[in-house]
Write a protein that holds these residues in place. Structure first.
Motif, PDB file in Angstrom:
ATOM      1  N   GLU A 193      -3.014   5.933  -3.364  1.00 33.74           N
ATOM      2  CA  GLU A 193      -3.229   5.007  -4.487  1.00 33.74           C
ATOM      3  C   GLU A 193      -2.059   5.000  -5.461  1.00 33.74           C
ATOM      4  OE1 GLU A 193      -7.112   5.445  -6.211  1.00 33.74           O
ATOM      5  OE2 GLU A 193      -8.097   4.892  -4.335  1.00 33.74           O
TER       6      GLU A 193
ATOM      7  N   TYR B 250      -6.522  -0.682  -3.169  1.00 31.89           N
ATOM      8  CA  TYR B 250      -5.746   0.182  -2.290  1.00 31.89           C
ATOM      9  C   TYR B 250      -6.349   0.360  -0.891  1.00 31.89           C
ATOM     10  CZ  TYR B 250      -3.238   1.083  -6.588  1.00 31.89           C
ATOM     11  OH  TYR B 250      -2.520   0.938  -7.743  1.00 31.89           O
TER      12      TYR B 250
ATOM     13  N   ALA C 102      -0.534   3.673  -0.266  1.00 32.64           N
ATOM     14  CA  ALA C 102      -1.833   3.028  -0.506  1.00 32.64           C
ATOM     15  C   ALA C 102      -2.959   4.039  -0.404  1.00 32.64           C
ATOM     16  CB  ALA C 102      -2.041   1.884   0.476  1.00 32.64           C
TER      17      ALA C 102
ATOM     18  N   THR D  17      -2.555  -5.544  -3.069  1.00 27.52           N
ATOM     19  CA  THR D  17      -1.857  -4.507  -3.834  1.00 27.52           C
ATOM     20  C   THR D  17      -1.731  -4.924  -5.293  1.00 27.52           C
ATOM     21  OG1 THR D  17      -0.627  -3.837  -1.872  1.00 27.52           O
ATOM     22  CG2 THR D  17       0.247  -3.129  -3.993  1.00 27.52           C
TER      23      THR D  17
END
Length: 125
Positions: free
Chosen positions: A47, A96, A44, A91
């Motif tokens: 990204e 993100y 995350a 998500t």
């Protein structure tokens, strides 16, 4: 008198064995979930996280939760489920930073929930 003493010793041994089994079961389940959440959190931050990654986390949780219902109250389980579900949605929407924050909460829950039920003086007193 001898039978009573032996019975008390046997019951004490069984309780200790049961406690050790519970402790290991709960810790192993949360350690596995925490590792997966940390991988997702790193993705995350970079990204590169996709919905399937978080769905794997959710699937692991659903499998572990069946065993954990015996040891952990429903509220703790429900809270983790809600955070994972929110993470799946953020998500999917490619938010993100929000996903990373939710994963941070999941990681913290994975670290704190087992401590809540561990045998320690804090929990006894």
């Amino acid at each position: 008198m001898v039978k009573s003493t032996i019975s008390v010793i046997i019951v004490t041994i069984l309780l200790v064995i049961g406690s050790i089994f519970e402790y290991k079961t709960v810790n192993n389940s949360f350690n596995e979930l925490e590792k997966t959440a940390k991988i997702c959190q790193q993705k995350a931050i970079e990204e590169t996280l996709v919905e399937d990654d978080v769905l794997i986390l959710q699937d692991k949780w659903l499998k572990n939760k069946k065993r954990l219902h015996v040891w952990i109250p429903h509220n703790e389980i429900k809270e983790i489920e809600l955070w994972i579900a929110e993470c799946v949605r953020t998500t999917a929407n490619e938010k993100y930073p929000d996903s990373a924050e939710k994963l941070e909460v999941i990681i913290e829950l994975c670290q704190q929930v087992p401590k809540t039920f561990a045998i320690s003086w804090q929990n006894i007193l």
